[in-house]
Motif scaffolding. Structure first.
Motif, PDB file in Angstrom:
ATOM      1  N   ALA A 254       0.942  -1.428   0.076  1.00  0.00           N
ATOM      2  CA  ALA A 254       0.081   0.113   0.069  1.00  0.00           C
ATOM      3  C   ALA A 254       0.831   1.360  -0.130  1.00  0.00           C
ATOM      4  N   PRO A 255       0.318   2.322  -0.551  1.00  0.00           N
ATOM      5  CA  PRO A 255       1.175   3.712  -0.204  1.00  0.00           C
ATOM      6  C   PRO A 255       1.279   4.059   1.307  1.00  0.00           C
ATOM      7  N   LEU A 256       2.185   4.673   1.589  1.00  0.00           N
ATOM      8  CA  LEU A 256       2.537   5.193   2.849  1.00  0.00           C
ATOM      9  C   LEU A 256       1.300   5.740   3.678  1.00  0.00           C
ATOM     10  N   PRO A 257       0.263   6.511   3.018  1.00  0.00           N
ATOM     11  CA  PRO A 257      -0.812   7.182   3.664  1.00  0.00           C
ATOM     12  C   PRO A 257      -1.720   6.152   4.236  1.00  0.00           C
ATOM     13  N   GLN A 258      -2.162   4.989   3.381  1.00  0.00           N
ATOM     14  CA  GLN A 258      -2.747   3.926   3.614  1.00  0.00           C
ATOM     15  C   GLN A 258      -2.258   3.151   4.594  1.00  0.00           C
ATOM     16  N   TRP A 259      -0.727   2.794   4.408  1.00  0.00           N
ATOM     17  CA  TRP A 259      -0.037   1.723   5.386  1.00  0.00           C
ATOM     18  C   TRP A 259      -0.042   2.487   6.703  1.00  0.00           C
ATOM     19  N   ARG A 260      -0.235   3.652   7.081  1.00  0.00           N
ATOM     20  CA  ARG A 260      -0.089   4.071   8.403  1.00  0.00           C
ATOM     21  C   ARG A 260      -1.587   3.923   8.909  1.00  0.00           C
ATOM     22  N   GLN A 261      -2.570   3.704   8.218  1.00  0.00           N
ATOM     23  CA  GLN A 261      -3.870   3.878   8.864  1.00  0.00           C
ATOM     24  C   GLN A 261      -4.089   2.633   9.867  1.00  0.00           C
ATOM     25  N   LYS A 262      -4.605   2.921  11.152  1.00  0.00           N
ATOM     26  CA  LYS A 262      -4.817   1.985  11.907  1.00  0.00           C
ATOM     27  C   LYS A 262      -5.417   0.798  11.832  1.00  0.00           C
ATOM     28  N   LYS A 263      -6.456   0.857  10.866  1.00  0.00           N
ATOM     29  CA  LYS A 263      -7.033  -0.646  10.258  1.00  0.00           C
ATOM     30  C   LYS A 263      -6.331  -1.125   9.341  1.00  0.00           C
ATOM     31  N   VAL A 264      -5.403  -0.598   8.698  1.00  0.00           N
ATOM     32  CA  VAL A 264      -4.624  -1.382   7.823  1.00  0.00           C
ATOM     33  C   VAL A 264      -3.582  -2.080   8.745  1.00  0.00           C
ATOM     34  N   LYS A 265      -2.943  -1.432   9.770  1.00  0.00           N
ATOM     35  CA  LYS A 265      -2.253  -1.873  10.488  1.00  0.00           C
ATOM     36  C   LYS A 265      -2.709  -3.196  11.318  1.00  0.00           C
ATOM     37  N   SER A 266      -3.823  -2.982  11.668  1.00  0.00           N
ATOM     38  CA  SER A 266      -4.472  -4.379  12.385  1.00  0.00           C
ATOM     39  C   SER A 266      -4.682  -5.355  11.235  1.00  0.00           C
ATOM     40  N   LEU A 267      -4.921  -5.318  10.082  1.00  0.00           N
ATOM     41  CA  LEU A 267      -4.980  -6.130   8.981  1.00  0.00           C
ATOM     42  C   LEU A 267      -3.822  -6.902   8.946  1.00  0.00           C
ATOM     43  N   VAL A 268      -2.782  -6.163   8.860  1.00  0.00           N
ATOM     44  CA  VAL A 268      -1.276  -6.444   8.594  1.00  0.00           C
ATOM     45  C   VAL A 268      -0.826  -7.429   9.484  1.00  0.00           C
ATOM     46  N   ALA A 269      -1.217  -6.984  10.668  1.00  0.00           N
ATOM     47  CA  ALA A 269      -0.975  -7.721  12.008  1.00  0.00           C
ATOM     48  C   ALA A 269      -1.533  -9.119  11.718  1.00  0.00           C
ATOM     49  N   PHE A 270      -2.440  -9.156  11.567  1.00  0.00           N
ATOM     50  CA  PHE A 270      -3.505 -10.260  11.645  1.00  0.00           C
ATOM     51  C   PHE A 270      -2.996 -11.337  10.571  1.00  0.00           C
ATOM     52  N   LEU A 271      -2.716 -10.850   9.351  1.00  0.00           N
ATOM     53  CA  LEU A 271      -2.348 -11.816   8.334  1.00  0.00           C
ATOM     54  C   LEU A 271      -0.943 -12.151   8.435  1.00  0.00           C
ATOM     55  N   THR A 272      -0.095 -11.473   9.353  1.00  0.00           N
ATOM     56  CA  THR A 272       1.446 -11.855   9.404  1.00  0.00           C
ATOM     57  C   THR A 272       1.764 -12.613  10.697  1.00  0.00           C
ATOM     58  N   ASP A 273       0.662 -12.810  11.468  1.00  0.00           N
ATOM     59  CA  ASP A 273       0.719 -13.290  12.749  1.00  0.00           C
ATOM     60  C   ASP A 273       1.366 -14.902  12.612  1.00  0.00           C
TER      61      ASP A 273
END
Length: 262
Positions: A243-262
């Motif tokens: 994702a571009p940096l603005p989207q990557w910084r969103q809390k909801k994206v961080k939450s999804l990234v953390a879940f998929l890479t756990d």
């Protein structure tokens, strides 16, 4: 009405230097060099046509002109911060727009998004079939792409770049070729397809053998639809969540990234 061009970066430097009355401490706050602070201040003074600081035996002091606009400037920065917070608060935190290859979505992503939604009731998804779709035009939050790195985007590998040669039991010794996996030198392709999903379906149907990302065929190997002929070996391309940096910084994206890479 045409707005006056504002040298915002220089004004931010001026605010820091005025608070610290020190170019060195301002540089520490802004993570730049004192020389860079001095250059920005001089450029701002040239732009405004006035002197903002003077050096005395006691150190750095603001001039009357420098003091005159300081309160309004700081109030303006507070307004900027309020504006940014308002825009961030307006983001739909319960909605995700995701682009992913169809075969990857079916084999790997869909069950994990189902688990993510079970853990976060009320989440809504919108999916875009073209993983290379433009983020702005399609309002994407994230995309999954089979690439050798994130390029100019922010991203994380969903699994190591590994590939494997697979075939169904009893399949003929014929190669299935697709653009993402060059065949061994001298190998002839009996079947040519357009993407990894078609190559996977062809291999599962018993039409021949294919070189595919291990992540994509892992379930088919476990349930016996496919068998490993070679590998898995280290590959060049992997499935990246980007994702571009603005989207990557969103809390909801961080939450999804953390879940998929756990």
């Amino acid at each position: 009405m045409k707005r006056t061009h504002l040298p915002l970066n220089a004004l931010r430097v001026y605010d820091a230097a005025a608070r610290h009355l020190s170019f060195t401490r301002a540089a520490d706050e802004l993570a730049v060099t004192p020389a860079a602070v001095g250059q920005q201040i001089r450029a701002l003074e040239d732009h405004l046509g006035t002197v903002l600081f003077r050096r005395t035996s006691k150190g750095l002091e603001l001039t009357e002109e420098g003091l005159a606009g300081l309160d309004a400037l700081r109030e303006g920065f507070l307004k900027f911060e309020e504006s940014v917070q308002s825009m961030q608060a307006g983001q739909a935190s319960d909605r995700y727009t995701i682009a992913a290859p169809r075969e990857f979505y079916a084999q790997w992503l869909a069950p994990r998004l189902a688990a993510f939604r079970n853990a976060n009731p009320g989440i809504r998804f919108r999916f875009v079939a073209d993983e290379n779709a433009d983020f702005t035009e399609t309002n994407l939050d994230v995309a999954v792409r089979l690439v050798d790195g994130p390029g100019e985007l922010e991203g994380i590998e969903l699994a190591p770049a590994r590939r494997v040669v697979v075939a169904a039991e009893g399949a003929p010794d014929l190669w299935i070729d697709w653009p993402g996996a060059p065949l061994p030198e001298g190998a002839d392709a009996a079947i040519e397809v357009g993407n990894a999903g078609q190559a996977l379906s062809s291999a599962v149907a018993g039409m021949g053998k294919a070189i595919l990302p291990y992540l994509l065929v892992e379930d088919a190997l476990e349930d016996g639809r496919l068998a490993t002929l070679e590998g898995p070996d280290e590959g060049r391309r992997a499935y990246w969540l980007v994702a571009p940096l603005p989207q990557w910084r969103q809390k909801k994206v961080k939450s999804l990234v953390a879940f998929l890479t756990d």
